[in-house]
Design a protein around this motif. Structure first.
Motif, mmCIF file in Angstrom:
data_model
loop_
_atom_site.group_PDB
_atom_site.id
_atom_site.type_symbol
_atom_site.label_atom_id
_atom_site.label_comp_id
_atom_site.label_asym_id
_atom_site.label_seq_id
_atom_site.Cartn_x
_atom_site.Cartn_y
_atom_site.Cartn_z
ATOM 1 N N SER A 14 34.217 69.041 -41.277
ATOM 2 C CA SER A 14 35.145 68.448 -41.553
ATOM 3 C C SER A 14 35.917 69.507 -41.864
ATOM 4 C CB SER A 14 35.280 67.070 -42.346
ATOM 5 O OG SER A 14 34.950 67.624 -43.456
ATOM 6 N N LEU A 15 36.283 70.037 -43.216
ATOM 7 C CA LEU A 15 36.780 71.625 -43.528
ATOM 8 C C LEU A 15 36.891 72.090 -42.374
ATOM 9 C CD1 LEU A 15 38.287 71.660 -45.778
ATOM 10 C CD2 LEU A 15 36.171 72.867 -47.127
ATOM 11 N N ARG A 16 35.434 72.690 -42.157
ATOM 12 C CA ARG A 16 35.547 73.867 -41.178
ATOM 13 C C ARG A 16 37.006 73.284 -40.075
ATOM 14 N NH1 ARG A 16 30.745 76.681 -38.323
ATOM 15 N NH2 ARG A 16 30.074 75.145 -39.507
ATOM 16 N N ALA A 17 37.122 72.370 -39.653
ATOM 17 C CA ALA A 17 38.176 72.119 -38.527
ATOM 18 C C ALA A 17 39.123 72.019 -39.130
ATOM 19 C CB ALA A 17 37.542 70.321 -37.802
ATOM 20 N N VAL A 18 39.498 71.746 -40.075
ATOM 21 C CA VAL A 18 41.005 71.780 -40.993
ATOM 22 C C VAL A 18 40.971 72.814 -40.807
ATOM 23 C CG1 VAL A 18 42.156 71.443 -42.742
ATOM 24 C CG2 VAL A 18 41.159 69.628 -42.040
ATOM 25 N N LEU A 19 40.545 73.874 -41.634
ATOM 26 C CA LEU A 19 41.184 75.231 -41.864
ATOM 27 C C LEU A 19 41.448 75.821 -40.176
ATOM 28 C CD1 LEU A 19 38.304 76.754 -44.067
ATOM 29 C CD2 LEU A 19 40.451 76.408 -44.440
ATOM 30 N N ARG A 20 40.741 75.502 -38.876
ATOM 31 C CA ARG A 20 40.438 76.198 -38.175
ATOM 32 C C ARG A 20 41.896 75.965 -37.201
ATOM 33 N NH1 ARG A 20 34.346 76.901 -35.666
ATOM 34 N NH2 ARG A 20 33.671 78.337 -36.609
ATOM 35 N N MET A 21 42.232 74.502 -37.477
ATOM 36 C CA MET A 21 43.314 74.297 -36.413
ATOM 37 C C MET A 21 44.716 74.271 -37.170
ATOM 38 S SD MET A 21 41.988 71.232 -35.047
ATOM 39 C CE MET A 21 41.072 70.054 -36.146
ATOM 40 N N PHE A 22 44.153 73.945 -38.152
ATOM 41 C CA PHE A 22 46.027 74.879 -39.094
ATOM 42 C C PHE A 22 46.784 75.409 -38.711
ATOM 43 C CE2 PHE A 22 45.829 71.074 -42.531
ATOM 44 C CZ PHE A 22 47.449 70.437 -41.764
ATOM 45 N N PRO A 23 45.950 77.030 -38.352
ATOM 46 C CA PRO A 23 46.692 77.948 -37.596
ATOM 47 C C PRO A 23 47.415 77.677 -36.779
ATOM 48 C CG PRO A 23 44.841 79.149 -39.172
ATOM 49 C CD PRO A 23 44.987 77.538 -39.076
ATOM 50 N N LEU B 61 48.085 74.281 -45.263
ATOM 51 C CA LEU B 61 47.158 75.438 -44.766
ATOM 52 C C LEU B 61 46.656 76.230 -46.840
ATOM 53 C CD1 LEU B 61 44.953 76.939 -43.057
ATOM 54 C CD2 LEU B 61 46.935 78.859 -43.017
ATOM 55 N N LEU B 62 47.213 76.628 -47.379
ATOM 56 C CA LEU B 62 46.847 76.881 -48.487
ATOM 57 C C LEU B 62 46.030 76.282 -49.159
ATOM 58 C CD1 LEU B 62 50.244 78.583 -49.262
ATOM 59 C CD2 LEU B 62 48.188 79.685 -48.681
ATOM 60 N N LEU B 63 46.681 74.840 -49.194
ATOM 61 C CA LEU B 63 45.791 73.735 -49.939
ATOM 62 C C LEU B 63 44.518 73.884 -49.685
ATOM 63 C CD1 LEU B 63 48.816 70.531 -50.357
ATOM 64 C CD2 LEU B 63 47.150 72.276 -52.399
ATOM 65 N N ALA B 64 43.606 73.741 -48.187
ATOM 66 C CA ALA B 64 42.538 73.561 -47.512
ATOM 67 C C ALA B 64 41.880 74.422 -47.819
ATOM 68 C CB ALA B 64 42.824 74.023 -46.154
ATOM 69 N N LEU B 65 42.981 76.100 -48.036
ATOM 70 C CA LEU B 65 41.864 77.272 -48.750
ATOM 71 C C LEU B 65 41.545 77.088 -49.662
ATOM 72 C CD1 LEU B 65 43.829 80.162 -46.859
ATOM 73 C CD2 LEU B 65 41.490 79.181 -46.133
ATOM 74 N N ALA B 66 42.635 76.316 -50.093
ATOM 75 C CA ALA B 66 42.215 76.451 -51.936
ATOM 76 C C ALA B 66 40.721 75.629 -52.372
ATOM 77 C CB ALA B 66 43.200 75.811 -52.681
ATOM 78 N N SER B 67 40.798 74.703 -51.827
ATOM 79 C CA SER B 67 40.047 73.056 -51.654
ATOM 80 C C SER B 67 38.853 74.199 -51.421
ATOM 81 C CB SER B 67 40.028 72.722 -50.226
ATOM 82 O OG SER B 67 38.671 71.025 -50.452
ATOM 83 N N LEU B 68 38.872 75.404 -50.114
ATOM 84 C CA LEU B 68 36.954 75.618 -50.025
ATOM 85 C C LEU B 68 37.359 76.332 -50.913
ATOM 86 C CD1 LEU B 68 35.224 76.355 -47.722
ATOM 87 C CD2 LEU B 68 36.928 78.309 -46.764
ATOM 88 N N ALA B 69 37.716 77.653 -51.483
ATOM 89 C CA ALA B 69 37.129 77.965 -52.789
ATOM 90 C C ALA B 69 36.956 77.753 -54.152
ATOM 91 C CB ALA B 69 38.434 78.922 -53.526
ATOM 92 N N VAL B 70 37.545 75.984 -54.272
ATOM 93 C CA VAL B 70 37.061 75.420 -55.487
ATOM 94 C C VAL B 70 35.700 74.795 -55.106
ATOM 95 C CG1 VAL B 70 37.420 73.327 -56.398
ATOM 96 C CG2 VAL B 70 39.209 74.985 -56.476
ATOM 97 N N GLU B 71 35.126 74.301 -53.640
ATOM 98 C CA GLU B 71 34.364 73.962 -53.607
ATOM 99 C C GLU B 71 33.283 74.919 -53.873
ATOM 100 O OE1 GLU B 71 32.496 72.023 -49.432
ATOM 101 O OE2 GLU B 71 33.904 70.601 -50.264
ATOM 102 N N ARG B 72 32.788 76.301 -53.434
ATOM 103 C CA ARG B 72 32.648 77.576 -53.222
ATOM 104 C C ARG B 72 32.120 77.400 -54.094
ATOM 105 N NH1 ARG B 72 33.584 83.261 -53.332
ATOM 106 N NH2 ARG B 72 31.679 84.449 -53.033
ATOM 107 N N ARG B 73 32.998 77.305 -55.920
ATOM 108 C CA ARG B 73 32.337 77.567 -56.858
ATOM 109 C C ARG B 73 31.501 76.756 -57.903
ATOM 110 N NH1 ARG B 73 37.053 78.699 -61.421
ATOM 111 N NH2 ARG B 73 35.893 79.476 -63.038
ATOM 112 N N SER B 74 32.288 75.060 -56.899
ATOM 113 C CA SER B 74 31.332 74.419 -56.892
ATOM 114 C C SER B 74 29.972 74.315 -57.109
ATOM 115 C CB SER B 74 32.150 72.978 -57.291
ATOM 116 O OG SER B 74 31.071 71.761 -56.732
ATOM 117 N N GLN B 75 29.366 74.858 -55.677
ATOM 118 C CA GLN B 75 28.768 75.361 -55.483
ATOM 119 C C GLN B 75 27.771 75.998 -56.440
ATOM 120 O OE1 GLN B 75 29.078 76.050 -51.506
ATOM 121 N NE2 GLN B 75 28.068 74.204 -51.111
ATOM 122 N N ARG B 76 28.662 77.085 -56.701
ATOM 123 C CA ARG B 76 27.261 78.682 -57.809
ATOM 124 C C ARG B 76 27.934 77.240 -59.005
ATOM 125 N NH1 ARG B 76 29.748 83.510 -55.260
ATOM 126 N NH2 ARG B 76 29.169 83.774 -53.001
ATOM 127 N N GLY B 77 28.282 75.991 -59.510
ATOM 128 C CA GLY B 77 27.922 75.907 -60.979
ATOM 129 C C GLY B 77 28.727 76.440 -61.711
#
Length: 443
Positions: free
Chosen positions: A292-301, A397-413
């Motif tokens: 779902s997040l990948r779809a959002v990031l690809r379609m917004f631009p 789009l900027l919010l979607a990128l921020a969501s992805l960055a936070v999720e990446r940080r979450s996955q790394r603990g």
């Protein structure tokens, strides 16, 4: 660390024949068809509504009257925003078919009130009331459809329910708009009332009963709002999707005043947008099931580029129709991805998550319509809302990128880590790695 995937604990639906499943999905889509008609038919009838309900303002300035009549659209959107979380959280434990019948009956009554409202102020109130079941209907219908479709097809189930809304923009909205232009906007809303009456009967007869979540409570459903990723998804939908409504709300004057086309062409433009929405909806459902997040990031631009193209070429009929199609397709493709994302990150609060998408999108509806009205009232013309749409989509789009960055940080603990429940952890891991590959350091 990720929690395991969670599903609704409702009683499983008995296995249905393919025909029975299709007819149930069509009944759910018919309700969506009625919602699409009641939500979007005003877009093409704003000049007629303004002339009838705001005659003194119209006599002084048709631009000001059209801008003020956009309040009707904002009022409907506000009703969705208020109704979706409150109703969905309160009724999550009740049998779902019964709820859907109640919602379609409420739409029937609310649309009648809209049709007979004698003043502009009462029409605004009627549109607010008519919108209250909107998000709860789509949320619960999406859960029913997802269960009917089976595992791995949740995004497509969401898209099938939303297909009624998108098909309404191909057939229902243009035809009812033409009817309203010929016979008056009140007759148009009476036609929508008949659609809701038919949907009430179809849902009652064709949709199998599904039990609600017996363990659901208002507190548990609202617990989703403690999750940061839920708020990111809501922000993406409300702000980013607002760009579409900034354009669509004022499509009639864009055609007549900017492109110089006759009023009779407006329904054809609505067909163009509706075809785009229908195509985009099904494509978006498939993409959402792949991440779902990948779809959002690809379609917004691409969505941003389409709205910019519309703004730059709106005075040329051919390119105007082309970009209206693209804007409709991309906006509609983003919708099931956002709804699936909300269901991914909401944990056990699945009913609320499915409904919150429509709160988010209708915050965008209200915001887009209001900001469009503001730039028109400021004398910037009918192309200006398209540029408002570009700005809102960039923010999404900027919010979607921020969501992805936070999720990446979450996955790394990291210190902001929070549990994220998703349908397919491997898919979301792939999203993160695609966007932010882990650097490889030489030893």
């Amino acid at each position: 660390m990720r929690a395991s995937s969670t599903s609704s604990p409702s009683t499983p639906v008995p296995t249905l024949s393919p025909l029975r499943t299709r007819t149930a999905l069509l009944a759910l889509a018919l309700g969506g068809f009625g919602i699409g008609a009641t939500e979007f038919v005003a877009m093409g009838l704003l000049p007629q509504i303004a002339q009838d309900l705001l005659p003194q303002v119209w006599a002084a300035s048709s631009e000001q009257a059209i801008a003020q009549s956009g309040t009707l659209i904002s009022a409907y959107a506000l009703g969705v925003v208020v109704g979706a979380p409150t109703i969905a959280a309160a009724v999550a434990r009740f049998p779902r078919r019964r709820l859907l019948v109640i919602f379609t009956a409420a739409f029937t009554i609310g649309t009648i009130l809209s049709a007979v409202a004698p003043t502009f102020e009462l029409a605004v109130v009627a549109r607010f009331i008519a919108a209250l079941p909107h998000g709860a209907y789509f949320g619960i219908a999406a859960l029913v459809a997802a269960q009917l479709m089976g595992p791995g097809k949740r995004g497509q189930g969401v898209a099938l329910v939303l297909s009624g809304l998108t098909v309404a923009n191909v057939i229902g909205v243009p035809l009812i708009t033409a009817l309203g232009q010929q016979s008056g906007w009140r007759v148009a809303y009476l036609a929508v009332t008949a659609i809701f009456a038919a949907a009430t009967l179809a849902v009652a007869l064709l949709v199998p009963e599904q039990q609600g979540d017996a363990d659901a409570t208002i507190r548990r459903e609202l617990s989703a709002l403690r999750r940061g990723q839920v708020w990111f998804a809501l922000g993406i939908g409300s702000i980013g999707f607002g760009g579409f409504f900034a354009v669509y709300t004022y499509v009639a004057p864009l055609l007549t005043d900017v492109a110089g086309l006759a009023e009779s062409v407006v329904p054809w433009a609505l067909v163009c947008v509706g075809v785009g929405m229908t195509v985009g909806n099904f494509v978006g459902g498939v993409l959402a099931d792949r991440g779902s997040l990948r779809a959002v990031l690809r379609m917004f631009p691409v969505f941003i580029l389409a709205m910019a193209g519309l703004a730059l070429t709106a005075s040329t009929p051919v390119t105007l129709f082309l970009f209206l199609f693209l804007v409709g397709a991309l906006a509609s493709a983003i919708s099931p991805a956002i709804q699936t994302r909300l269901m991914d990150v909401a944990g056990e609060s699945q009913t609320l998550a499915a409904a919150l998408n429509h709160s988010a999108l209708n915050i965008g509806n209200s915001m887009g319509a209001a900001l469009g009205a503001a730039v028109i009232s400021a004398g910037l013309g009918f192309v200006a809302p398209s540029w408002v749409g570009v700005g809102l989509a960039i923010a999404g789009l900027l919010l979607a990128l921020a969501s992805l960055a936070v999720e990446r940080r979450s996955q790394r603990g990291g210190p902001t880590a929070e549990p994220v429940l998703v349908a397919d952890a491997d898919v979301e891991d792939a999203i993160v790695e695609d966007a932010f590959p882990t650097p490889v350091h030489a030893s």
